[in-house]
Design a protein around this motif. Sequence first.
Motif, PDB file in Angstrom:
ATOM      1  N   UNK A 199     -24.797  80.896  32.254  1.00  0.00           N
ATOM      2  CA  UNK A 199     -25.267  80.865  33.637  1.00  0.00           C
ATOM      3  C   UNK A 199     -25.933  79.532  33.932  1.00  0.00           C
ATOM      4  N   UNK A 200     -25.792  79.051  35.174  1.00  0.00           N
ATOM      5  CA  UNK A 200     -26.456  77.796  35.543  1.00  0.00           C
ATOM      6  C   UNK A 200     -27.098  77.940  36.914  1.00  0.00           C
ATOM      7  N   UNK A 201     -28.264  77.319  37.135  1.00  0.00           N
ATOM      8  CA  UNK A 201     -28.874  77.349  38.464  1.00  0.00           C
ATOM      9  C   UNK A 201     -28.085  76.473  39.438  1.00  0.00           C
ATOM     10  N   UNK A 202     -27.938  76.954  40.652  1.00  0.00           N
ATOM     11  CA  UNK A 202     -27.150  76.233  41.658  1.00  0.00           C
ATOM     12  C   UNK A 202     -27.951  76.102  42.949  1.00  0.00           C
ATOM     13  N   UNK A 203     -27.729  74.977  43.606  1.00  0.00           N
ATOM     14  CA  UNK A 203     -28.382  74.631  44.875  1.00  0.00           C
ATOM     15  C   UNK A 203     -27.343  73.955  45.742  1.00  0.00           C
ATOM     16  N   UNK A 293     -30.416  78.548  56.924  1.00  0.00           N
ATOM     17  CA  UNK A 293     -30.364  77.522  57.953  1.00  0.00           C
ATOM     18  C   UNK A 293     -31.752  76.893  58.064  1.00  0.00           C
ATOM     19  N   UNK A 294     -31.784  75.615  58.425  1.00  0.00           N
ATOM     20  CA  UNK A 294     -33.054  74.895  58.442  1.00  0.00           C
ATOM     21  C   UNK A 294     -33.100  73.902  59.592  1.00  0.00           C
ATOM     22  N   UNK A 295     -34.301  73.722  60.116  1.00  0.00           N
ATOM     23  CA  UNK A 295     -34.611  72.635  61.051  1.00  0.00           C
ATOM     24  C   UNK A 295     -35.629  71.725  60.391  1.00  0.00           C
ATOM     25  N   UNK A 296     -35.353  70.432  60.374  1.00  0.00           N
ATOM     26  CA  UNK A 296     -36.330  69.433  59.936  1.00  0.00           C
ATOM     27  C   UNK A 296     -36.532  68.437  61.060  1.00  0.00           C
ATOM     28  N   UNK A 324     -27.558  76.261  53.877  1.00  0.00           N
ATOM     29  CA  UNK A 324     -27.615  76.324  52.426  1.00  0.00           C
ATOM     30  C   UNK A 324     -27.319  77.693  51.859  1.00  0.00           C
ATOM     31  N   UNK A 325     -27.160  77.718  50.532  1.00  0.00           N
ATOM     32  CA  UNK A 325     -26.857  78.965  49.833  1.00  0.00           C
ATOM     33  C   UNK A 325     -28.051  79.918  49.801  1.00  0.00           C
TER      34      UNK A 325
END
Length: 632
Positions: A199-203, A293-296, A324-325
Amino acid sequence: MTSTLRTDALRIEGAADPVGTLPILHGISSYTAEGVGIDAEMRRNLAYGAPHSLLPYTRQDRYDRHRAPREIPSVVLENEHLTAVFLPGLGGRLWSLTDRRSGRELLHRNPVYQPANLALRDAWLAGGVEWNLGTTGHWPLTCEPLHAARLTAPDGTPVLRMYAFERLRGIVLRMDTWLPAGSPVLFVHVELHNPSADETPVYWWSNIAVPEDADTRVLAPTGHAFHCDYVSDLKHVPFPQLDDGEDRSYPGRVARAADYFLDLPAEERRWIAALDATGAGLVQTSTDLLRGRKLFCWGTGTGGRHWQEWLSGPDSAYLEIQAGLARTQLEHLPMPAGATWSWTEAYGLLQADPTAVHGSWDQARSAAADALAELLPPADLAAAHAAAAAFGAPEELLAHGSGWAALEIEAGRFTGSPLLPFGTPGTEQEPWRQLLATGTLPVGDPPAAPVTGAHWRALLEAGARDWHARYQLGLIRLADGERDGARAAFESSVEERRTPWALRALAFLAPSPQQAAELLAEAHELRPDVQELTIEAVDALLRADRPADALGIIGALTGAARAHGRIRLAEAKAAHACGDDHRVRQLLADGIQVDNMREGEVSLDTLWLAVHPGEPVPPHYDFRMSDGMPEA
């Protein structure tokens, strides 16, 4: 008009490409958050997956702000509605998306090519759509070339495929992008494959820059967000209006920089849009796997305006909408061994009723959702996602990425495929090919570019007989989180030969600032020509409360080395620590420009206030993203 694909060149005023060779020894910290709205799943994801180091990547911190006309290879997709410009040599970035009927640019198309220190490896570019894979932050390949190829869909539509092997996580990335004839949206199909037995961490986050003014409103199907303002903990808040009543959906009216991770209910369609006073602007939507979803926004304060000008030149205000995931960018998700994940995104011009868009929040998001359903019905997006599964092998290579994927295929880390022709290893990979072939890693000074992974570690554990191989073994152990084992390997390397590379690594692991300073000062003495080592040495001496020794190193420098922005900043800090504030004021008056000023770094404004108490910070020294921001 039919859909077309062609190669071209982006003509732009730009700085030189960033370079650097020193391995990135540090990792990133995991995050914790408590309180209402932070559920068990998020707490688990926040605590999971932070890498011990950013190895095998090296820094990209050598660049400047001297710009000249240049041409950057591009690939252009076009139909009767849209023109999309991709830059395979810069992480596959979607640089421009233009509505052909109106001529309107839907993205923030940066008028300059200017690296700045916002990415995991330092260098980063503002603008367009950036694809971020790996770990929290702007990804390691943002200023690196991807492989790119042309293929044809079964219906005859040309497809641009970009692909890479992300080395931190060991993930194979494939992106297929296409503009069918008559389509009002650009499709981007992303596929991630974990070839490992573990297993691997994903971003993943698609980072979308769009123009900003006071009437730009960001909409999404939610009434809540996870809020991060850089000075307080992550918290779940109403959106768009917080306790103070200010409407955060108009970023161009917000004073402080902030992140809002929009908490989309599970039953809602995945989308986000940035619409102007006329109700028009970019919309991004996706299949359901891309959950977040993001607002910056940079904020309207002096520091936020300065950052935008620093990145894009004057009159280039922009904000970011992202997808994003996970629900936030502080999380990583566990990707099972052998798993493949995929989703499809769509980008286009959305036009909604402006009265509704700028009415109540419920009116606005309903109007945008209805306009999106007309622009791209969910069934059409699902059909595009299904169609991508039938895309075959490339017909023509358009751009070449690095040779690291080809090396890992030779090493047996994963199996090659005609769908992703990674080519052959290059000069940078040659020392490791020799290790595979002979069991011995050639000695090189400077050392070979790092690798990580169990297969490389096994070879070095069995055959590290010289300073170079032991140094590389130490790097791999460090990447595996084995700090004591890494220190033993670096010490063994230094016993055979005292090199600046192993001394630097030992300084990173040193138990005190004083020991780190001693080791880095020696590293500088061994290679005074390596600017990065000089900067690290003087900074370490300052942390060890040895400003006079830092000034001694700086005083011996000449020419460009002495004039470097980081050196001038260190000189001013050291002079202030020694009580020579007149020297500090003179340096500030003459000008200190740090080309790789870090996002969130407040060293220049802090220094100014220390020697000019009560005076406002000049705008060119003000990089503060919010009031009350702690010192870097």
